[in-house]
Design an enzyme around this catalytic site. Structure first.
Site, mmCIF file in Angstrom:
data_model
loop_
_atom_site.group_PDB
_atom_site.id
_atom_site.type_symbol
_atom_site.label_atom_id
_atom_site.label_comp_id
_atom_site.label_asym_id
_atom_site.label_seq_id
_atom_site.Cartn_x
_atom_site.Cartn_y
_atom_site.Cartn_z
ATOM 1 N N ASP A 36 18.833 51.684 18.866
ATOM 2 C CA ASP A 36 18.205 50.404 19.626
ATOM 3 C C ASP A 36 18.787 49.148 20.364
ATOM 4 O O ASP A 36 18.343 48.182 20.152
ATOM 5 C CB ASP A 36 17.812 49.937 17.805
ATOM 6 C CG ASP A 36 16.416 50.810 17.776
ATOM 7 O OD1 ASP A 36 16.841 51.830 17.702
ATOM 8 O OD2 ASP A 36 16.403 51.152 15.886
ATOM 9 N N HIS A 237 43.893 41.605 34.794
ATOM 10 C CA HIS A 237 42.348 42.060 34.461
ATOM 11 C C HIS A 237 42.483 41.202 32.961
ATOM 12 O O HIS A 237 41.313 42.424 32.230
ATOM 13 C CB HIS A 237 41.350 42.634 34.757
ATOM 14 C CG HIS A 237 41.152 43.106 36.291
ATOM 15 N ND1 HIS A 237 40.379 44.087 36.425
ATOM 16 C CD2 HIS A 237 41.462 42.519 37.016
ATOM 17 C CE1 HIS A 237 40.290 44.457 37.853
ATOM 18 N NE2 HIS A 237 40.795 43.388 38.156
ATOM 19 N N ASP A 254 38.557 33.995 37.619
ATOM 20 C CA ASP A 254 39.065 35.016 38.260
ATOM 21 C C ASP A 254 36.955 35.211 38.151
ATOM 22 O O ASP A 254 36.945 36.237 36.978
ATOM 23 C CB ASP A 254 39.527 36.008 38.502
ATOM 24 C CG ASP A 254 39.160 37.451 39.974
ATOM 25 O OD1 ASP A 254 38.399 37.360 40.187
ATOM 26 O OD2 ASP A 254 39.709 37.808 39.369
ATOM 27 N N ASP A 265 33.062 37.289 44.720
ATOM 28 C CA ASP A 265 34.358 37.543 44.103
ATOM 29 C C ASP A 265 36.043 36.579 44.836
ATOM 30 O O ASP A 265 35.821 36.781 45.283
ATOM 31 C CB ASP A 265 34.255 38.180 44.260
ATOM 32 C CG ASP A 265 36.104 39.259 43.474
ATOM 33 O OD1 ASP A 265 36.471 37.822 42.569
ATOM 34 O OD2 ASP A 265 37.092 39.976 43.469
ATOM 35 N N HIS A 344 49.388 44.201 43.414
ATOM 36 C CA HIS A 344 48.375 44.364 43.529
ATOM 37 C C HIS A 344 47.849 44.451 45.015
ATOM 38 O O HIS A 344 48.587 43.646 46.151
ATOM 39 C CB HIS A 344 46.805 44.087 43.242
ATOM 40 C CG HIS A 344 46.944 42.522 42.996
ATOM 41 N ND1 HIS A 344 45.780 41.522 43.915
ATOM 42 C CD2 HIS A 344 46.855 41.102 42.168
ATOM 43 C CE1 HIS A 344 46.751 40.578 44.070
ATOM 44 N NE2 HIS A 344 47.135 39.989 42.535
ATOM 45 N N HIS A 355 33.680 46.279 43.846
ATOM 46 C CA HIS A 355 35.133 46.684 44.451
ATOM 47 C C HIS A 355 34.171 47.409 45.418
ATOM 48 O O HIS A 355 33.494 48.545 44.931
ATOM 49 C CB HIS A 355 36.015 47.326 44.169
ATOM 50 C CG HIS A 355 36.456 46.547 43.061
ATOM 51 N ND1 HIS A 355 38.559 46.874 42.921
ATOM 52 C CD2 HIS A 355 36.655 45.067 43.465
ATOM 53 C CE1 HIS A 355 38.657 46.154 42.270
ATOM 54 N NE2 HIS A 355 38.171 44.913 41.993
ATOM 55 N N GLU A 378 42.609 38.087 48.840
ATOM 56 C CA GLU A 378 43.163 37.346 47.001
ATOM 57 C C GLU A 378 44.951 37.592 46.249
ATOM 58 O O GLU A 378 44.956 38.515 45.652
ATOM 59 C CB GLU A 378 42.742 38.065 46.042
ATOM 60 C CG GLU A 378 41.915 39.763 46.598
ATOM 61 C CD GLU A 378 41.283 39.943 44.633
ATOM 62 O OE1 GLU A 378 42.038 39.589 44.030
ATOM 63 O OE2 GLU A 378 40.414 40.848 45.187
ATOM 64 N N GLU A 402 41.709 33.528 45.687
ATOM 65 C CA GLU A 402 41.322 34.506 46.221
ATOM 66 C C GLU A 402 39.583 33.671 46.932
ATOM 67 O O GLU A 402 38.694 32.763 46.302
ATOM 68 C CB GLU A 402 40.693 35.154 44.722
ATOM 69 C CG GLU A 402 39.476 36.794 45.839
ATOM 70 C CD GLU A 402 38.914 37.663 44.749
ATOM 71 O OE1 GLU A 402 39.156 36.959 42.979
ATOM 72 O OE2 GLU A 402 38.333 38.322 44.805
HETATM 73 N N1 GLY Z 1 37.897 40.252 40.691
HETATM 74 C C1 GLY Z 1 38.703 40.745 40.114
HETATM 75 C C2 GLY Z 1 39.119 41.535 40.737
HETATM 76 O O1 GLY Z 1 39.099 41.738 42.491
HETATM 77 O O2 GLY Z 1 39.469 43.429 40.679
HETATM 78 MN MN MN Z 2 38.440 40.695 43.934
#
Ligand code: GLY
Ligand code: MN
Length: 438
Positions: A36, A237, A254, A265, A344, A355, A378, A402
Site C-alpha cells: 500500500d 555515487h 552532485d 546535473d 569515469h 544519462h 565533469e 560539472e
Molecule cells: N551526476 C551523476 C552522474 O552523472 O552519474
Molecule cells: Mn553527470
C-alpha cells in the site's frame, strides 16, 4: 508541454519506421516501497517523450498503416474507488480528449483489440527487456495471435536507434526546459554552498539544496543527490548523505533538478569551512583547469570523445606535476595510468534522462558534435584514503566539477554558469558574499 509537441515527435518517430510495421511502447511500472505504499511514479522517458502520458499500466501503439488510428493508447479504466486513494486517471475518454489518441481502450482489452492493428504486419518495434513479466506477456500474446489469427512475427526491432537519433539533438522547446532545469539546479547549489558549515550533517545540506529545487517548481530530482564530505567524495555515487562534516574537509555536491521531465546535473566541490587547504587547492585547480579546457573546446564538428581526451591530458599532466604519477606523459595517457584517480568519462548526454538517449559510438566512431546537443562536462580526481605511494596530504580528497553545455552554431552555451567555481569565487561566496538566483 502542449499536445502538438508530442504529436510532432510521434510523426518524427513514424517517419523512421519501416513500411508495414507497428511500434509498441510500455509505460514504466509502479514500484512499491511496501504494501500500500507506492514509490513516486515517473513515466518511462521514451513513453513520455512520445505521449506526455504520465500514468502506469499503459501501452502506446504507433500504427502508421492503419486507416484511422495511427496512435492508440491502452490505459487504466476510470475507477472512483481507486482514484480516491491514488489520484485521478485519464481513462479511455481522457486518453483521446487530452492526449490526442486516435483511439483508446482499457489495458485489459489488449488481447482482444491488438489483433486488428496487426493485419499484414510482420515487424514490430518493441524494447525487449522493459520488464520480464511484460516481455513474457507480449511474447505469449504474439504466440496466441499466431495460432488464432495467423499473425506472423518476422522481426522485432529495438526502437533505441530511433530514440537515440531523435533525442540527442534538442529542439527549441527542449532547450527552453533544459535552461529552466539548469537554473533551478544552480539555485539548489547556491543554497547548499550557503548552508554549509563544519559540524553539520550531509543530509542538512541536501535539505537546503532540495528545498531550493522544490520551491522553484522542480518536484523531482534528476537523481538521488550526492552530498559527500571528506573521503566519501571518492565514492562516485555516494548517496547515503549521513555523515557529519568536519572542519577542514571538502564537500562534493552532485545534484540536479528535474523540471517537466528535463534534467540538470551539476557538481561543485568546496571547503566545508570556506577555505581550501593548499593540498585541496592543488587538486581542485587541476580539475578546474581540465573542465575549463574541455568547455573551451566544444563546437560543432569535433568528436564527442575529444572532450574526454582533453580532460585526460590536462589531468595527467597535472598529476605528473604534483608527483602523483611518474613517467612520460604520452605513455601514461596511452596506458590509462590516470584512471587510478580519474576513472569515469568526462561527459554524458543530458535530457529527459540524466544519462540521456544518444549514441557514444556510431559505426565504431565517436559521434561529431552538432548544434542542439546537450551534455555534461565533469572531470574529477579521486584519491583513495589508503592510496599507496601518495603523500598523506592528498589522501581522501575527491573533487569533481560539472557543468551542462548546449552546442551552438560556433561553440557552446554553458547552461549552468552562475554557481561559483574558481577558488576565489568559492571562498568569497562562502565568506558571505552571496549571489542569488530567483
Ligand atoms: N551526476 C551523476 C552522474 O552523472 O552519474
Ligand atoms: Mn553527470
Amino acid at each position: 508541454m502542449n499536445t502538438a509537441i508530442f504529436e510532432a515527435r510521434r510523426h518524427a518517430f513514424i517517419d523512421h519506421m519501416q513500411p508495414g510495421s507497428v511500434a509498441i511502447f510500455k509505460s514504466a511500472p509502479q514500484f512499491m516501497l511496501a504494501i500500500d505504499a507506492e514509490l513516486p511514479y515517473r513515466q518511462d522517458s521514451d513513453f513520455y517523450y512520445l505521449t506526455g502520458f504520465e500514468e502506469p499500466e499503459a501501452m502506446c501503439l504507433l500504427t502508421p498503416q492503419h486507416e484511422e488510428h495511427q496512435y492508440v493508447l491502452f490505459v487504466r479504466p476510470r475507477n472512483p474507488d481507486m482514484e480516491r486513494w491514488t489520484g485521478k486517471r485519464a481513462g479511455v475518454e481522457g486518453a483521446m480528449q487530452d492526449y490526442g489518441a486516435h483511439m483508446a481502450y482499457e489495458i485489459g482489452q489488449l488481447d482482444e483489440k491488438l489483433p486488428a492493428y496487426l493485419h499484414d504486419i510482420s515487424t514490430i518495434y518493441y524494447s525487449n527487456g522493459l520488464g520480464e513479466t511484460f516481455d513474457g506477456e507480449i511474447g505469449a500474446l504474439f504466440r496466441r495471435l499466431h495460432y488464432r489469427e495467423g499473425f506472423s512475427l518476422r522481426a522485432l526491432i529495438d526502437p533505441g536507434d530511433i530514440f537515440d537519433e531523435l533525442r540527442v539533438v534538442k529542439q527549441e522547446e527542449e532547450l527552453a526546459l533544459l535552461r529552466i532545469a539548469a537554473e533551478i539546479t544552480e539555485a539548489g547549489h547556491l543554497a547548499a554552498m550557503k548552508a554549509t558549515k563544519p559540524g553539520m550533517y550531509e543530509y542538512e545540506v541536501q535539505a537546503a539544496l532540495e528545498y531550493a529545487f522544490r520551491v522553484r517548481g522542480a518536484s523531482r530530482n534528476a537523481f538521488e543527490s550526492i552530498v559527500a564530505s571528506g573521503s566519501n567524495a571518492t565514492t562516485l555515487h555516494y548517496v547515503a548523505n549521513r555523515r557529519r562534516m568536519a572542519d577542514g574537509e571538502l564537500l562534493l555536491v552532485d545534484a540536479g533538478a528535474e523540471y517537466d521531465y528535463y534534467n540538470g546535473d551539476v557538481t561543485r566541490t568546496f571547503p566545508v569551512n570556506g577555505r581550501f587547504s593548499p593540498a585541496q587547492c592543488a587538486i581542485y585547480e587541476l580539475v578546474l583547469k581540465a573542465e575549463l579546457a574541455a568547455i573551451e573546446s566544444v563546437k560543432p564538428g569535433i568528436r564527442f570523445e575529444e572532450i574526454h581526451a582533453i580532460t585526460v591530458r590536462v589531468i595527467t599532466e597535472g598529476l605528473l606535476a604534483l608527483g602523483l604519477l611518474q613517467g612520460e606523459l604520452d605513455t601514461l595517457i596511452e596506458e590509462k595510468k590516470y584512471s587510478d584517480f580519474y576513472m569515469h568519462s568526462s561527459s554524458h548526454w543530458l535530457g529527459v534522462n540524466t544519462h540521456d538517449r544518444g549514441k557514444y559510438k556510431v559505426h565504431g566512431e565517436s559521434p561529431m558534435l552538432l548544434p542542439g546537443m546537450v551534455f555534461t562536462i565533469e572531470p574529477g580526481i579521486y584519491i583513495a584514503e589508503d592510496a599507496e605511494g601518495v603523500e598523506p596530504r592528498y589522501r581522501g580528497i575527491g573533487v569533481r566539477i560539472e557543468d551542462n553545455v548546449a552546442v551552438t552554431a560556433d561553440g557552446c552555451e554553458v547552461l549552468t554558469p552562475h554557481v561559483p567555481k574558481t577558488v576565489a569565487e568559492i571562498e568569497a561566496f562562502m565568506a558571505g558574499h552571496h549571489t542569488e538566483i530567483d
